[in-house]
Design a protein around this motif. Structure first.
Motif, short mmCIF file in Angstrom:
data_model
loop_
_atom_site.label_atom_id
_atom_site.label_comp_id
_atom_site.label_asym_id
_atom_site.label_seq_id
_atom_site.Cartn_x
_atom_site.Cartn_y
_atom_site.Cartn_z
N LEU A 52 5.42 -6.12 6.56
CA LEU A 52 5.78 -4.75 6.90
C LEU A 52 4.99 -3.77 6.04
O LEU A 52 4.51 -2.73 6.53
CB LEU A 52 7.28 -4.52 6.71
N ARG A 53 4.85 -4.08 4.76
CA ARG A 53 4.06 -3.22 3.87
C ARG A 53 2.61 -3.15 4.34
O ARG A 53 1.99 -2.09 4.36
CB ARG A 53 4.12 -3.76 2.44
N ALA A 54 2.06 -4.33 4.70
CA ALA A 54 0.67 -4.37 5.15
C ALA A 54 0.49 -3.58 6.44
O ALA A 54 -0.52 -2.88 6.63
CB ALA A 54 0.23 -5.82 5.34
N ALA A 55 1.46 -3.68 7.34
CA ALA A 55 1.38 -2.96 8.62
C ALA A 55 1.38 -1.45 8.39
O ALA A 55 0.56 -0.72 8.96
CB ALA A 55 2.54 -3.37 9.52
N LEU A 56 2.30 -0.97 7.57
CA LEU A 56 2.37 0.46 7.29
C LEU A 56 1.10 0.94 6.59
O LEU A 56 0.57 2.02 6.90
CB LEU A 56 3.60 0.78 6.45
N ALA A 57 0.60 0.15 5.66
CA ALA A 57 -0.64 0.50 4.96
C ALA A 57 -1.79 0.63 5.95
O ALA A 57 -2.66 1.51 5.81
CB ALA A 57 -0.96 -0.53 3.89
N CYS A 58 -1.83 -0.25 6.94
CA CYS A 58 -2.88 -0.19 7.96
C CYS A 58 -2.81 1.12 8.75
O CYS A 58 -3.82 1.80 8.95
CB CYS A 58 -2.75 -1.39 8.91
N PHE A 59 -1.61 1.49 9.17
CA PHE A 59 -1.46 2.74 9.91
C PHE A 59 -1.88 3.93 9.06
O PHE A 59 -2.57 4.85 9.54
CB PHE A 59 0.00 2.92 10.36
N ILE A 60 -1.48 3.94 7.80
CA ILE A 60 -1.82 5.05 6.91
C ILE A 60 -3.32 5.10 6.65
O ILE A 60 -3.96 6.16 6.73
CB ILE A 60 -1.02 4.95 5.60
N ASP A 61 -3.91 3.94 6.36
CA ASP A 61 -5.35 3.89 6.06
C ASP A 61 -6.20 4.33 7.24
O ASP A 61 -7.29 4.88 7.07
CB ASP A 61 -5.75 2.48 5.64
N HIS A 62 -5.71 4.07 8.45
CA HIS A 62 -6.47 4.44 9.65
C HIS A 62 -6.05 5.81 10.21
O HIS A 62 -6.51 6.21 11.28
CB HIS A 62 -6.30 3.37 10.74
N HIS A 80 15.70 -0.38 -1.86
CA HIS A 80 14.28 -0.10 -2.12
C HIS A 80 14.01 1.41 -2.04
O HIS A 80 13.09 1.85 -1.33
CB HIS A 80 13.40 -0.85 -1.10
N THR A 81 14.77 2.19 -2.76
CA THR A 81 14.68 3.64 -2.62
C THR A 81 13.36 4.20 -3.17
O THR A 81 12.79 5.13 -2.58
CB THR A 81 15.85 4.32 -3.34
N TYR A 82 12.87 3.64 -4.26
CA TYR A 82 11.61 4.13 -4.82
C TYR A 82 10.45 3.85 -3.86
O TYR A 82 9.62 4.72 -3.58
CB TYR A 82 11.35 3.48 -6.18
N GLU A 83 10.41 2.62 -3.37
CA GLU A 83 9.37 2.27 -2.40
C GLU A 83 9.47 3.14 -1.16
O GLU A 83 8.46 3.61 -0.63
CB GLU A 83 9.48 0.79 -2.01
N ALA A 84 10.70 3.36 -0.68
CA ALA A 84 10.91 4.18 0.52
C ALA A 84 10.31 5.57 0.32
O ALA A 84 9.61 6.10 1.20
CB ALA A 84 12.39 4.27 0.83
N ARG A 85 10.58 6.17 -0.83
CA ARG A 85 10.07 7.52 -1.09
C ARG A 85 8.54 7.54 -1.08
O ARG A 85 7.92 8.45 -0.48
CB ARG A 85 10.60 8.02 -2.44
N LEU A 86 7.92 6.56 -1.71
CA LEU A 86 6.46 6.50 -1.75
C LEU A 86 5.87 6.35 -0.35
O LEU A 86 4.91 7.04 0.01
CB LEU A 86 6.00 5.33 -2.62
N ARG A 87 6.46 5.44 0.43
CA ARG A 87 5.92 5.17 1.77
C ARG A 87 6.13 6.37 2.70
O ARG A 87 5.26 6.72 3.49
CB ARG A 87 6.58 3.94 2.37
N ILE A 88 7.31 6.97 2.64
CA ILE A 88 7.60 8.12 3.50
C ILE A 88 6.67 9.29 3.14
O ILE A 88 6.11 9.95 4.02
CB ILE A 88 9.07 8.53 3.38
#
Length: 297
Positions: free
Chosen positions: A245-255, A277-285
């Motif tokens: 899931l992290r890799a998928a979101l990173a792909c969308f963001i990078d592209h 995972h509140t810290y991670e959630a904030r970073l990803r959002i």
């Protein structure tokens, strides 16, 4: 008589097993294997550098190094000669499995580096199985058969996935996850090699975008069940595939794919909340909202 884990070793292992040194906590079987691997490293280290001992200063580094090497006997054999010059902490900091070598002269030529050992196994495969092997480098933390077939259909539509997976398992390049009959994973060092081969294949962009779309669909499907009767099942699915899931979101963001990135964080926020995972959630959002069109002006 089998050597027992000492006090310093026990403290280091407890830190690792509680998730402070590794991304995912160890289950019971993994914990036992990690302890055996830890002791194997210490015994080989003492043979190479007389007087080597576990201390409160190096115990955590040993645990981290053993985990980084997946406990592979060959990897341990190739690492320990460096103890003649470096501390365990320095080895862990400098570790590069691509150039790991220079160890015992008794090691066969094809095993002088860890990556050459993996390459030798890869070269023994049929061409279609080699293609499958490098394609699996797109997955992070393993994957279920259903997702493997969905992603690979984009690049290798004619490949017999089951036959290929069986060949990779037989060659010890892939393993089935214990307790999950349709999930497969690679050791960390093998996945790194597969990912490098994927970079050279020219297939990465297509596989990454397909992988991201497949895991977006899974996340959206799971989100609909996280407050219902099937909550536990879908939490387990998302937890097992958290790295994907992290890799998928990173792909969308990078592209710069704003729509898909926002869909991903929207579908995933309940999972982040439940699992803490509140810290991670904030970073990803924040990363998704920072994309063009991601946040209202």
């Amino acid at each position: 008589e089998q050597r027992r884990v000492g006090d310093a070793e026990e403290r280091a292992l407890e830190r690792a097993e509680n998730g402070q040194l590794i991304v995912r906590p160890l289950d019971g079987g993994q914990r036992r294997r990690h302890r055996l691997d830890f002791l194997a490293f210490v015994e080989r280290a003492a043979a190479v550098r007389p007087g080597f001992a576990v201390t409160t200063d190096n115990a955590s580094a040993i645990a981290g190094l053993v985990r980084r090497l997946d406990g592979l006997p060959l990897a341990i054999e190739l690492v320990v000669p460096r103890l003649r010059l470096l501390s365990v902490e320095a080895i862990l900091e400098r570790l590069d499995t691509r150039t790991l070598g220079g160890g015992s002269r008794d090691v066969p030529e094809r095993h002088r580096t860890l990556w050459s050992a993996i390459a030798w196994s890869e070269e023994s495969l049929e061409p279609q199985h080699r293609s499958l092997f490098c394609s699996l480098g797109v997955f992070a933390g393993g994957a279920r058969l259903e997702e493997i077939e969905a992603v690979l259909a984009a690049c290798d539509p004619g490949i017999d996935v089951l036959d290929g997976l069986a060949a990779l398992v037989e060659s010890s390049l892939l393993r089935r996850v214990e307790g999950d009959s349709d999930r497969f994973e690679m050791l960390t060092v093998i996945r790194e090699y597969a990912a490098d081969r994927l970079d050279a294949s020219g297939k990465r962009d297509l596989l990454e975008t397909t992988h991201a779309s497949v895991y977006l669909a899974i996340t959206e499907r799971a989100a609909a069940h996280l407050l219902g009767r099937e909550r536990k099942r879908w939490l387990n699915v998302l937890t097992a595939d958290h790295d994907n899931l992290r890799a998928a979101l990173a792909c969308f963001i990078d592209h710069g794919r704003t729509k898909e990135a926002l869909q991903m964080v929207s579908a995933q926020w309940r999972f982040w909340q439940i699992k803490g995972h509140t810290y991670e959630a904030r970073l990803r959002i924040d990363a998704a909202l920072a994309l063009e069109g991601g946040s209202p002006a």
